[in-house]
Design a protein around this motif. Structure first.
Motif, PDB file in Angstrom:
ATOM      1  N   ALA A  44       3.556  -1.255  13.476  1.00 27.03           N
ATOM      2  CA  ALA A  44       2.868  -1.943  12.380  1.00 27.03           C
ATOM      3  C   ALA A  44       2.081  -0.968  11.515  1.00 27.03           C
ATOM      4  CB  ALA A  44       1.936  -3.024  12.932  1.00 27.03           C
ATOM      5  N   VAL A  45       1.528   0.071  12.133  1.00 25.75           N
ATOM      6  CA  VAL A  45       0.804   1.090  11.375  1.00 25.75           C
ATOM      7  C   VAL A  45       1.741   1.790  10.402  1.00 25.75           C
ATOM      8  CG1 VAL A  45      -0.461   3.264  11.568  1.00 25.75           C
ATOM      9  CG2 VAL A  45      -0.905   1.446  13.200  1.00 25.75           C
ATOM     10  N   LEU A  46       2.925   2.157  10.878  1.00 26.38           N
ATOM     11  CA  LEU A  46       3.896   2.812  10.013  1.00 26.38           C
ATOM     12  C   LEU A  46       4.433   1.856   8.951  1.00 26.38           C
ATOM     13  CD1 LEU A  46       5.880   4.955  12.610  1.00 26.38           C
ATOM     14  CD2 LEU A  46       4.028   5.668  11.080  1.00 26.38           C
ATOM     15  N   PHE A  47       4.557   0.567   9.307  1.00 27.22           N
ATOM     16  CA  PHE A  47       4.997  -0.423   8.322  1.00 27.22           C
ATOM     17  C   PHE A  47       3.998  -0.509   7.167  1.00 27.22           C
ATOM     18  CE2 PHE A  47       4.380  -4.839   6.850  1.00 27.22           C
ATOM     19  CZ  PHE A  47       5.583  -5.020   6.190  1.00 27.22           C
ATOM     20  N   ASP A  48       2.694  -0.529   7.502  1.00 28.56           N
ATOM     21  CA  ASP A  48       1.678  -0.586   6.457  1.00 28.56           C
ATOM     22  C   ASP A  48       1.738   0.643   5.564  1.00 28.56           C
ATOM     23  OD1 ASP A  48      -0.737  -1.442   5.088  1.00 28.56           O
ATOM     24  OD2 ASP A  48      -1.765   0.115   6.224  1.00 28.56           O
ATOM     25  N   LEU A  49       1.897   1.818   6.163  1.00 29.44           N
ATOM     26  CA  LEU A  49       1.987   3.033   5.358  1.00 29.44           C
ATOM     27  C   LEU A  49       3.250   3.052   4.508  1.00 29.44           C
ATOM     28  CD1 LEU A  49       0.682   5.861   7.714  1.00 29.44           C
ATOM     29  CD2 LEU A  49      -0.340   5.027   5.610  1.00 29.44           C
ATOM     30  N   ALA A  50       4.340   2.499   5.038  1.00 22.87           N
ATOM     31  CA  ALA A  50       5.578   2.418   4.251  1.00 22.87           C
ATOM     32  C   ALA A  50       5.383   1.515   3.038  1.00 22.87           C
ATOM     33  CB  ALA A  50       6.719   1.900   5.127  1.00 22.87           C
ATOM     34  N   VAL A  51       4.688   0.393   3.245  1.00 24.60           N
ATOM     35  CA  VAL A  51       4.389  -0.498   2.122  1.00 24.60           C
ATOM     36  C   VAL A  51       3.498   0.208   1.111  1.00 24.60           C
ATOM     37  CG1 VAL A  51       3.206  -2.631   1.470  1.00 24.60           C
ATOM     38  CG2 VAL A  51       4.727  -2.616   3.450  1.00 24.60           C
ATOM     39  N   GLN A  52       2.534   0.973   1.616  1.00 24.86           N
ATOM     40  CA  GLN A  52       1.632   1.691   0.716  1.00 24.86           C
ATOM     41  C   GLN A  52       2.351   2.765  -0.085  1.00 24.86           C
ATOM     42  OE1 GLN A  52      -2.269   2.917   2.221  1.00 24.86           O
ATOM     43  NE2 GLN A  52      -1.955   1.583   3.980  1.00 24.86           N
ATOM     44  N   SER A  53       3.514   3.196   0.385  1.00 24.32           N
ATOM     45  CA  SER A  53       4.283   4.171  -0.386  1.00 24.32           C
ATOM     46  C   SER A  53       4.669   3.620  -1.755  1.00 24.32           C
ATOM     47  CB  SER A  53       5.545   4.574   0.386  1.00 24.32           C
ATOM     48  OG  SER A  53       5.214   5.156   1.630  1.00 24.32           O
ATOM     49  N   ILE A  54       4.801   2.298  -1.834  1.00 24.47           N
ATOM     50  CA  ILE A  54       5.082   1.672  -3.133  1.00 24.47           C
ATOM     51  C   ILE A  54       3.928   1.917  -4.086  1.00 24.47           C
ATOM     52  CG2 ILE A  54       5.600  -0.514  -4.290  1.00 24.47           C
ATOM     53  CD1 ILE A  54       6.781  -1.525  -1.682  1.00 24.47           C
ATOM     54  N   ASN A  55       2.701   1.956  -3.553  1.00 24.58           N
ATOM     55  CA  ASN A  55       1.548   2.246  -4.400  1.00 24.58           C
ATOM     56  C   ASN A  55       1.631   3.642  -5.003  1.00 24.58           C
ATOM     57  OD1 ASN A  55       0.429  -0.248  -3.773  1.00 24.58           O
ATOM     58  ND2 ASN A  55      -0.808   0.554  -2.094  1.00 24.58           N
ATOM     59  N   VAL A  56       2.232   4.575  -4.256  1.00 19.35           N
ATOM     60  CA  VAL A  56       2.365   5.939  -4.757  1.00 19.35           C
ATOM     61  C   VAL A  56       3.453   6.010  -5.836  1.00 19.35           C
ATOM     62  CG1 VAL A  56       2.833   8.337  -4.135  1.00 19.35           C
ATOM     63  CG2 VAL A  56       1.600   6.850  -2.538  1.00 19.35           C
ATOM     64  N   ILE A  57       4.575   5.361  -5.576  1.00 25.73           N
ATOM     65  CA  ILE A  57       5.732   5.460  -6.465  1.00 25.73           C
ATOM     66  C   ILE A  57       5.564   4.596  -7.718  1.00 25.73           C
ATOM     67  CG2 ILE A  57       8.226   5.081  -6.649  1.00 25.73           C
ATOM     68  CD1 ILE A  57       8.349   5.529  -3.580  1.00 25.73           C
ATOM     69  N   VAL A  58       5.072   3.375  -7.538  1.00 24.49           N
ATOM     70  CA  VAL A  58       4.971   2.425  -8.655  1.00 24.49           C
ATOM     71  C   VAL A  58       3.514   2.182  -9.045  1.00 24.49           C
ATOM     72  CG1 VAL A  58       5.539   0.097  -9.445  1.00 24.49           C
ATOM     73  CG2 VAL A  58       7.093   1.298  -7.895  1.00 24.49           C
ATOM     74  N   GLY A  59       2.637   2.024  -8.051  1.00 22.88           N
ATOM     75  CA  GLY A  59       1.261   1.631  -8.324  1.00 22.88           C
ATOM     76  C   GLY A  59       0.462   2.650  -9.115  1.00 22.88           C
ATOM     77  N   ILE A  60       0.539   3.926  -8.724  1.00 26.83           N
ATOM     78  CA  ILE A  60      -0.243   4.952  -9.426  1.00 26.83           C
ATOM     79  C   ILE A  60       0.174   5.056 -10.893  1.00 26.83           C
ATOM     80  CG2 ILE A  60      -0.772   7.412  -9.545  1.00 26.83           C
ATOM     81  CD1 ILE A  60      -0.730   7.512  -6.536  1.00 26.83           C
ATOM     82  N   PRO A  61       1.478   5.197 -11.211  1.00 27.91           N
ATOM     83  CA  PRO A  61       1.857   5.241 -12.636  1.00 27.91           C
ATOM     84  C   PRO A  61       1.453   3.970 -13.396  1.00 27.91           C
ATOM     85  CG  PRO A  61       3.666   5.985 -11.261  1.00 27.91           C
ATOM     86  CD  PRO A  61       2.649   5.410 -10.328  1.00 27.91           C
ATOM     87  N   SER A  62       1.589   2.804 -12.741  1.00 29.60           N
ATOM     88  CA  SER A  62       1.236   1.552 -13.421  1.00 29.60           C
ATOM     89  C   SER A  62      -0.255   1.484 -13.708  1.00 29.60           C
ATOM     90  CB  SER A  62       1.657   0.357 -12.558  1.00 29.60           C
ATOM     91  OG  SER A  62       3.055   0.350 -12.344  1.00 29.60           O
ATOM     92  N   ASN A  63      -1.076   1.879 -12.745  1.00 28.55           N
ATOM     93  CA  ASN A  63      -2.523   1.862 -12.960  1.00 28.55           C
ATOM     94  C   ASN A  63      -2.949   2.868 -14.026  1.00 28.55           C
ATOM     95  OD1 ASN A  63      -3.945  -0.071 -11.049  1.00 28.55           O
ATOM     96  ND2 ASN A  63      -2.641   0.999  -9.592  1.00 28.55           N
ATOM     97  N   LEU A  64      -2.315   4.046 -14.017  1.00 30.82           N
ATOM     98  CA  LEU A  64      -2.630   5.031 -15.055  1.00 30.82           C
ATOM     99  C   LEU A  64      -2.215   4.516 -16.431  1.00 30.82           C
ATOM    100  CD1 LEU A  64      -1.631   8.378 -13.276  1.00 30.82           C
ATOM    101  CD2 LEU A  64      -3.926   7.412 -13.609  1.00 30.82           C
ATOM    102  N   LEU A  65      -1.094   3.798 -16.488  1.00 31.52           N
ATOM    103  CA  LEU A  65      -0.653   3.222 -17.760  1.00 31.52           C
ATOM    104  C   LEU A  65      -1.647   2.170 -18.237  1.00 31.52           C
ATOM    105  CD1 LEU A  65       1.431   2.976 -20.001  1.00 31.52           C
ATOM    106  CD2 LEU A  65       2.723   1.395 -18.552  1.00 31.52           C
TER     107      LEU A  65
END
Length: 321
Positions: A44-65
């Protein structure tokens, strides 16, 4: 037990154990481990980090935009822009901490990095619900108390409220990072419950105001009220999807063994909260008629990936004021 204990914050530092009942158990102290207590239950810990990877790929650029758009529109800002900007910055910061979590799991194994990550979880726990509540408050006053809204329209009032939220956020995050506070998770649960109740009040009140403003014609809705209702409704959807699962989950803590709850249930539940760092900016961008610096084709492609309602706009008219 801490609130956002997904991934790295699911551990209880051995140096903090003396604060509990096992103060001076043995002379032998377990070496620090970022998986402390969950070394054999890391799925479950790795699952949460895998989900958070979306924040790196999509979330960071979207928030900066989102931040770039708010700066671009600073000459004609919305009254909620300061709250949106702070929320986008906090979400970008939280997403940027995810790579550190991966490196710390398998390379560094440093307690200092783990503490910094735990602080970022505190930021995520607090900044999202509070800034979303501020946006709802702003829309609520604009629709139901227009005279008061006109009197309090100056930027300094929202700046003061944003500073207050930031102070509360950093105080909560510091306490979370230090740890050892009894029943600390109840603060987070109460915060989410209060935010959720406030979203319901906002939606019900603005919907009632919209119905009163329609008059005889179905489509004669005041544009400001219609926009405010869509804004608050989208925020409610975020609260329900990202935050409500945690509130529902905590009362059943006693039904699980401590290890199962800490290593499986909580990381999986907090994955819903952590992915909001991507959902929140996407929802904001999907409501825009025109995104500066992006072509119409690019806007349509992004919108079709995350919303099914944007298929109706083959042509984009002049940029909004």
């Amino acid at each position: 037990m801490d609130t956002n204990v997904s991934s790295l914050s699911s551990t209880s530092m051995p140096t903090q154990l003396p604060l509990n009942t096992t103060a001076f158990m043995n002379a032998t102290v377990k070496p620090f481990s970022v998986f402390d207590g969950c070394e054999n239950m890391i799925e479950a810990v790795l699952f949460d980090l895998a989900v958070q990877s979306i924040n790196v790929i999509v979330g960071i650029p979207s928030n900066l935009l989102v931040i770039v758009i708010l700066i671009h529109n600073r000459k004609e800002p919305s009254t909620s822009d300061i709250f949106l900007g702070c929320l986008a910055f906090m979400d970008a910061y939280f997403g940027a901490m995810t790579p550190l979590a991966f490196f710390n799991l398998y390379l560094w194994q440093r307690k200092e990095v783990w503490s910094a990550r735990k602080f970022s979880y505190g930021v995520k726990d607090t900044s999202g619900p509070l800034f979303l509540s501020c946006i709802c408050l702003d829309r609520f006053v604009a629709v139901l108390l227009p005279i008061v809204f006109g009197q309090l329209k100056h930027f300094k009032y929202r700046l003061g409220l944003a500073v207050l939220v930031l102070c509360l956020t950093f105080a909560y995050s510091a306490a979370k990072m230090v740890g050892g506070l009894p029943n600390f998770e109840k603060i987070f649960t109460g915060e989410i419950l209060a935010a959720f109740a406030w979203m319901l009040v906002c939606n019900a009140s603005i919907l009632r105001a919209l119905k009163k403003s329609t008059g005889a014609g179905k489509d004669e809705m005041h544009p400001l009220k219609k926009k405010a209702f869509k804004t608050v409704l989208s925020i409610l959807c975020i609260i329900v999807f990202n935050y409500l699962p945690l509130v529902v989950m905590f009362p059943f803590e006693d039904h699980y063994s401590p290890d199962v709850f800490r290593c499986y249930v909580q990381p999986a539940g907090f994955a819903f909260l952590n992915i909001s760092s991507t959902i929140q900016p996407i929802v904001y961008l999907s409501r825009l008629e025109k995104v500066p610096f992006l072509s119409d084709a690019c806007i349509k492609k992004i919108s079709s990936c995350f919303t099914q309602e944007k298929n109706q706009t083959p042509k984009v008219q002049d940029p909004p004021a």
